[in-house]
Design a protein around this motif. Structure first.
Motif, PDB file in Angstrom:
ATOM      1  N   VAL A   7     -33.546  -0.294 -12.221  1.00  0.00           N
ATOM      2  CA  VAL A   7     -33.709  -1.706 -12.589  1.00  0.00           C
ATOM      3  C   VAL A   7     -33.320  -2.631 -11.438  1.00  0.00           C
ATOM      4  O   VAL A   7     -33.030  -3.810 -11.659  1.00  0.00           O
ATOM      5  N   ALA A   8     -33.308  -2.111 -10.227  1.00  0.00           N
ATOM      6  CA  ALA A   8     -32.805  -2.894  -9.087  1.00  0.00           C
ATOM      7  C   ALA A   8     -33.519  -4.227  -8.932  1.00  0.00           C
ATOM      8  O   ALA A   8     -32.895  -5.246  -8.606  1.00  0.00           O
ATOM      9  N   ASP A   9     -34.816  -4.266  -9.163  1.00  0.00           N
ATOM     10  CA  ASP A   9     -35.569  -5.510  -8.985  1.00  0.00           C
ATOM     11  C   ASP A   9     -35.300  -6.522 -10.093  1.00  0.00           C
ATOM     12  O   ASP A   9     -35.687  -7.692  -9.967  1.00  0.00           O
ATOM     13  N   GLN A  10     -34.655  -6.095 -11.168  1.00  0.00           N
ATOM     14  CA  GLN A  10     -34.334  -7.004 -12.274  1.00  0.00           C
ATOM     15  C   GLN A  10     -32.920  -7.579 -12.177  1.00  0.00           C
ATOM     16  O   GLN A  10     -32.546  -8.437 -12.973  1.00  0.00           O
ATOM     17  N   ILE A  11     -32.137  -7.084 -11.232  1.00  0.00           N
ATOM     18  CA  ILE A  11     -30.759  -7.546 -11.073  1.00  0.00           C
ATOM     19  C   ILE A  11     -30.750  -8.756 -10.155  1.00  0.00           C
ATOM     20  O   ILE A  11     -31.404  -8.765  -9.112  1.00  0.00           O
ATOM     21  N   ARG A  35     -31.850  -0.411   0.176  1.00  0.00           N
ATOM     22  CA  ARG A  35     -31.290   0.908   0.496  1.00  0.00           C
ATOM     23  C   ARG A  35     -31.084   1.730  -0.768  1.00  0.00           C
ATOM     24  O   ARG A  35     -31.313   2.935  -0.776  1.00  0.00           O
ATOM     25  N   MET A  36     -30.643   1.068  -1.830  1.00  0.00           N
ATOM     26  CA  MET A  36     -30.436   1.766  -3.087  1.00  0.00           C
ATOM     27  C   MET A  36     -31.744   2.346  -3.615  1.00  0.00           C
ATOM     28  O   MET A  36     -31.794   3.500  -4.055  1.00  0.00           O
ATOM     29  N   LYS A  37     -32.805   1.572  -3.547  1.00  0.00           N
ATOM     30  CA  LYS A  37     -34.096   2.052  -4.040  1.00  0.00           C
ATOM     31  C   LYS A  37     -34.605   3.228  -3.215  1.00  0.00           C
ATOM     32  O   LYS A  37     -35.114   4.219  -3.753  1.00  0.00           O
ATOM     33  N   LYS A  38     -34.449   3.152  -1.901  1.00  0.00           N
ATOM     34  CA  LYS A  38     -34.906   4.243  -1.040  1.00  0.00           C
ATOM     35  C   LYS A  38     -34.081   5.509  -1.240  1.00  0.00           C
ATOM     36  O   LYS A  38     -34.599   6.629  -1.121  1.00  0.00           O
TER      37      LYS A  38
END
Length: 301
Positions: free
Chosen positions: A114-118, A136-139
Motif C-alpha cells: 500500500v506504499a502509494d496510498q500512504i 526503495r521499499m517498493k523495489k
C-alpha cells in the motif's frame, strides 16, 4: 496501587508486542493514544524528546523501548512470568531477533503493498528517523517478502514438535515479539496467504491472539502527565565500574537510529542492562527516563 500507562497508537507493531505482554499478565492498564509521527507534545514532557513508540509509564518512571518496558512490566506484576521455563530468559534473545532483520522484512514487505496510498508526511517522518524510502521499499518488496516467508518456515519447523508456545506450555515475551510481525502482516490483509503453507504458525498465532490485551482503560494525555507530576521516581542509583560515567553527570542519550532525537538529563544508572536519566520538566516535575543499554549511544553532554 499505580497502574501501568501505555503511550501508543493502534497500528504500532511494538505497541502490539507490549499489549500482548499485558494480556499474558492479565494486567489492568491505562491507554494514552499518541500521534504516529513527531511532534508528540503531550509525550515529550515525560521522555525529553524520545519519539519512538511505545512508551510505558509507571508513576514518574518512564520506560523508552520495549526491551526495558518488558522488564518494568515483569517487575511490576511478576506473575504470570513473561519468561516461562524452560526457555526462561533466552526469550529476551529470541525477542531481539524478532525485532531485528525479521521486523524489517515484515514491515517492508507489508507496507510495500500500500506504499502509494500512504501520505508523504509519514514517509518523510520515517525517512528522517530510519531512512525509510517509498521507492526503495517498493523495489525491495520481493526480497523482503522472500525473507519473511523464510522466517515463517523456520518458525513452523520450531513449532512442529507440538509445543503450544515458543517456550513450551506457557506464552511469554518471545511469543509477543514474534507475534507482532505476524500481526503486522495481518493488518495489511496478508495473514491467510502468508500462513497457508505453515499450519503450525497459524495455530500458534491463533493461540496468542486469543490471550487478548488484559484490561484496558482509556486515559487522557493530561491525566498521565498529572500522575507523573504527583509521583516520585522509584529508581535506585547504580553506576557500574568501568562504564566511563559518574552518578549525577550531565549526559545525552539517543538510539542508534540515524535520525533519533537526543534526550539529556542527569545520570542515575549506567549498567550492562539499563541506563536511567533524571529529568525535570515544568509539566511533570522530576521523572526517571529508562533505556535498555543495548541500542543506545550515551555521551557526556
Amino acid at each position: 496501587m499505580t497502574d501501568i500507562i501505555l503511550h501508543h497508537y493502534p497500528r504500532s507493531p511494538y505497541a502490539e508486542l507490549v499489549r500482548r505482554a499485558l494480556g499474558i499478565k492479565g494486567a489492568r492498564w491505562h491507554s494514552v493514544i499518541i500521534p504516529n509521527m513527531a511532534p508528540k507534545p503531550e509525550l515529550t514532557p515525560l521522555t525529553g524528546g524520545y519519539r519512538k513508540t511505545p512508551v510505558v509509564q509507571i508513576g514518574a518512571d518512564i520506560y523508552c523501548d520495549t526491551a526495558i518496558a518488558i522488564e518494568a512490566i515483569e517487575a511490576f506484576q511478576p506473575e504470570p512470568t513473561l519468561f516461562p521455563a524452560p526457555l526462561g530468559r533466552l526469550g529476551a534473545l529470541v525477542a531481539m531477533q524478532a525485532g531485528g532483520a525479521t521486523f524489517s522484512h515484515a514491515v517492508g514487505s507489508a507496507m510495500a503493498v500500500v506504499a502509494d496510498q500512504i501520505d508523504d508526511a509519514f514517509f518523510e517522518d520515517r525517512k528522517a528517523l530510519f531512512g525509510m524510502d517509498r521507492e526503495r521499499m517498493k523495489k525491495a518488496a520481493p526480497h523482503q517478502t522472500a525473507q519473511f516467508i523464510g522466517w515463517l518456515a523456520r518458525l513452523d519447523d520450531a513449532l512442529a514438535d507440538g509445543r503450544a508456545f515458543l517456550g513450551g506450555d506457557a506464552p511469554g515475551y518471545a511469543d509477543c515479539a514474534m507475534g507482532m510481525n505476524v500481526w503486522f502482516q495481518a493488518g495489511f490483509g496478508l495473514k491467510d496467504a502468508r500462513l497457508a503453507p505453515f499450519p503450525h504458525v497459524a495455530a500458534w498465532i491463533a493461540r496468542c491472539d486469543a490471550i487478548g490485551h488484559g484490561e484496558r482503560i482509556d486515559m487522557t494525555a493530561q491525566a498521565a502527565l498529572d500522575i507523573a507530576l504527583a509521583a516520585t521516581p522509584a529508581t535506585t542509583a547504580q553506576i557500574d565500574d568501568g562504564c566511563g560515567f559518574t552518578e549525577g553527570q550531565h549526559v545525552a542519550i539517543r538510539t542508534e537510529d540515524p535520525g533519533a532525537n537526543t534526550v539529556t538529563g542527569t545520570l542515575l544508572r549506567c549498567t550492562a542492562r539499563d541506563i536511567v536519566l533524571l529529568r525535570d520538566d515544568p509539566r511533570v516535575g522530576a521523572v526517571a527516563v529508562h533505556f535498555p543499554r543495548i541500542g543506545q549511544i550515551l555521551r557526556a553532554a
